[in-house]
Design a protein around this motif. Structure first.
Motif, short mmCIF file in Angstrom:
data_model
loop_
_atom_site.label_atom_id
_atom_site.label_comp_id
_atom_site.label_asym_id
_atom_site.label_seq_id
_atom_site.Cartn_x
_atom_site.Cartn_y
_atom_site.Cartn_z
N HIS A 138 0.92 -1.31 -0.06
CA HIS A 138 -0.11 -0.07 -0.08
C HIS A 138 0.87 1.22 0.23
O HIS A 138 0.53 2.08 -0.73
CB HIS A 138 -0.85 -0.12 1.24
N THR A 139 1.93 1.19 0.66
CA THR A 139 2.81 2.09 0.83
C THR A 139 3.42 2.70 -0.11
O THR A 139 3.72 3.85 -0.87
CB THR A 139 3.71 2.25 2.15
N ALA A 176 1.56 4.22 -2.80
CA ALA A 176 1.51 5.77 -2.38
C ALA A 176 2.91 6.29 -2.99
O ALA A 176 2.77 7.50 -3.58
CB ALA A 176 1.06 6.03 -1.16
N LEU A 190 -8.74 -3.74 5.46
CA LEU A 190 -10.03 -3.53 6.51
C LEU A 190 -11.08 -4.74 6.24
O LEU A 190 -11.65 -4.96 7.29
CB LEU A 190 -10.49 -2.13 6.12
N TYR A 209 -8.43 -6.10 9.80
CA TYR A 209 -7.24 -5.28 10.60
C TYR A 209 -7.71 -4.19 11.36
O TYR A 209 -8.56 -3.36 11.13
CB TYR A 209 -6.28 -4.75 9.35
N ARG A 210 -7.15 -4.14 12.57
CA ARG A 210 -7.32 -3.22 13.67
C ARG A 210 -8.83 -2.49 13.88
O ARG A 210 -8.93 -1.46 13.43
CB ARG A 210 -6.36 -1.86 13.48
N HIS A 246 -7.74 8.54 11.17
CA HIS A 246 -6.96 8.79 10.16
C HIS A 246 -7.39 7.92 9.03
O HIS A 246 -6.98 8.25 8.01
CB HIS A 246 -5.62 8.44 10.63
N MET A 304 -7.92 9.42 5.35
CA MET A 304 -7.20 8.87 4.33
C MET A 304 -8.08 8.24 3.09
O MET A 304 -8.12 8.62 1.96
CB MET A 304 -6.23 7.69 4.69
N GLN A 305 -9.22 7.78 3.68
CA GLN A 305 -10.29 7.09 2.40
C GLN A 305 -10.74 8.39 1.86
O GLN A 305 -11.05 8.16 0.50
CB GLN A 305 -11.39 6.47 3.42
N THR A 354 -2.50 12.96 2.44
CA THR A 354 -2.92 11.72 2.74
C THR A 354 -1.91 10.71 3.08
O THR A 354 -2.06 10.02 4.16
CB THR A 354 -3.41 11.12 1.45
N GLY A 408 -2.07 9.12 6.93
CA GLY A 408 -2.00 7.64 7.08
C GLY A 408 -0.70 7.18 7.81
O GLY A 408 -0.87 6.21 8.60
N THR A 458 -1.12 6.11 12.42
CA THR A 458 -0.88 4.97 13.10
C THR A 458 -0.73 4.96 14.51
O THR A 458 -0.92 4.12 15.25
CB THR A 458 0.18 4.14 12.31
N TYR A 514 -5.25 4.35 17.64
CA TYR A 514 -5.98 3.18 18.18
C TYR A 514 -5.77 3.43 19.72
O TYR A 514 -5.02 3.94 20.24
CB TYR A 514 -5.07 2.15 17.63
C1 HEM Z 1 -9.02 5.32 -0.47
C2 HEM Z 1 -8.77 4.06 0.09
C3 HEM Z 1 -7.89 3.88 1.23
C4 HEM Z 1 -8.01 3.01 2.06
C5 HEM Z 1 -9.26 2.09 2.30
C6 HEM Z 1 -6.73 2.91 2.92
C7 HEM Z 1 -6.38 2.19 4.11
C8 HEM Z 1 -5.60 1.98 4.95
C9 HEM Z 1 -5.34 1.50 6.23
C10 HEM Z 1 -6.38 0.66 6.67
C11 HEM Z 1 -4.09 1.72 6.34
C12 HEM Z 1 -3.33 1.22 7.84
C13 HEM Z 1 -3.36 2.31 9.01
C14 HEM Z 1 -3.01 1.93 10.23
O1 HEM Z 1 -2.28 0.98 10.26
O2 HEM Z 1 -3.24 2.73 11.17
C15 HEM Z 1 -3.36 2.66 5.70
C16 HEM Z 1 -2.28 3.07 5.59
C17 HEM Z 1 -1.76 4.08 4.90
N1 HEM Z 1 -2.16 4.54 3.83
FE1 HEM Z 1 -3.92 4.04 3.23
N2 HEM Z 1 -5.70 3.86 2.22
C18 HEM Z 1 -6.51 4.31 1.23
C19 HEM Z 1 -5.89 5.30 0.54
C20 HEM Z 1 -4.54 5.63 0.57
C21 HEM Z 1 -3.92 6.67 -0.41
C22 HEM Z 1 -4.67 7.37 -1.56
C23 HEM Z 1 -2.77 7.01 0.01
C24 HEM Z 1 -1.46 7.95 -0.42
C25 HEM Z 1 -1.78 8.33 -1.67
C26 HEM Z 1 -2.58 6.46 1.25
C27 HEM Z 1 -1.34 6.14 1.92
C28 HEM Z 1 -1.08 5.35 3.18
C29 HEM Z 1 0.09 5.41 4.09
C30 HEM Z 1 1.37 6.23 3.95
C31 HEM Z 1 -0.27 4.64 5.11
C32 HEM Z 1 0.74 4.45 6.12
C33 HEM Z 1 1.41 3.06 6.16
C34 HEM Z 1 2.39 2.81 7.41
O3 HEM Z 1 3.06 3.76 7.63
O4 HEM Z 1 1.97 2.25 8.42
N3 HEM Z 1 -3.71 5.44 1.42
N4 HEM Z 1 -4.34 2.89 4.43
#
Ligand code: HEM
Length: 159
Positions: free
Chosen positions: A14-15, A18, A74, A78-79, A88, A92-93, A147, A151, A155, A159
């Motif tokens: 996911h990261t 991004a 999700l 997860y969490r 957050h 992010m969503q 975002t 994100g 973290t 929580y």
């Molecule tokens: C649109 C639907 C999206 C969903 C459902 C989603 C969902 C999630 C979830 C569940 C996490 C874990 C959060 C946590 O551990 O606290 C996460 C982490 C993250 N997301 Fe998303 N996300 C989405 C879009 C994006 C987009 C568009 C970006 C950036 C352009 C992004 C960047 C990140 C980053 C950088 C993390 C942190 C990873 C980390 O350091 O642990 N996400 N996201």
């Protein structure tokens, strides 16, 4: 249940997605754009006409990976899962989905117009369409940086 290592790998992907999307916009907007403005219009628009389709392939891939991994973890619980309520993740969503809608609009709107105009040698129309691409990318770059920050930082407080 995927276990911590499984979640770790999926959120790592996911990261990475991004990074590819937002890093690509950062390079295009903050680094490549200004030197390119010094070129003659035909050369400048021709360069973007060759650069952008290559980048957009990666953006489509990043969007698919972000959605699949984000909603994947999700839905797997997860969490707290999809109803977990971490602020957050909600932010992010919301901003992530806005970014995706803007990208799709850019792709099927100004980008299609720009490509057609370049094909028929209509430089003014191509330049106007490219201006819209630049405006949308400016917004998406700001949203993308925000975002990622939310994100990653969330973290530690969510929580
Ligand atoms: C649109 C639907 C999206 C969903 C459902 C989603 C969902 C999630 C979830 C569940 C996490 C874990 C959060 C946590 O551990 O606290 C996460 C982490 C993250 N997301 Fe998303 N996300 C989405 C879009 C994006 C987009 C568009 C970006 C950036 C352009 C992004 C960047 C990140 C980053 C950088 C993390 C942190 C990873 C980390 O350091 O642990 N996400 N996201």
């Amino acid at each position: 249940m995927m276990g911590d290592y499984g979640y770790g790998i999926v959120i790592g992907l996911h990261t990475l997605a991004a990074v590819v999307w937002v890093g690509g916009m950062y390079f295009a907007h903050m680094v490549l754009r200004l030197p390119v403005t010094e070129m003659a219009p035909a050369e400048r628009l021709g360069l973007w006409g060759r650069v952008l389709p290559r980048f957009f392939v990666w953006v489509w891939l990043a969007v698919i990976v972000l959605l699949a991994t984000g909603y994947g973890v999700l839905l797997a619980g997860y969490r707290g899962g999809i109803a977990g309520g971490a602020l957050h993740v909600d932010i992010m969503q919301a901003t992530g989905l806005v970014m995706m809608v803007l990208f799709v609009a850019l792709f099927f709107g100004p980008w299609r117009r720009m490509r057609a105009a370049l094909g028929s040698g209509d430089l003014p129309t191509a330049a106007a369409a490219q201006g819209w691409i630049r405006r949308i990318v400016t917004v998406n770059l700001i949203l993308g940086l925000f975002t990622i920050f939310v994100g990653a930082a969330g973290t530690f407080v969510g929580y």
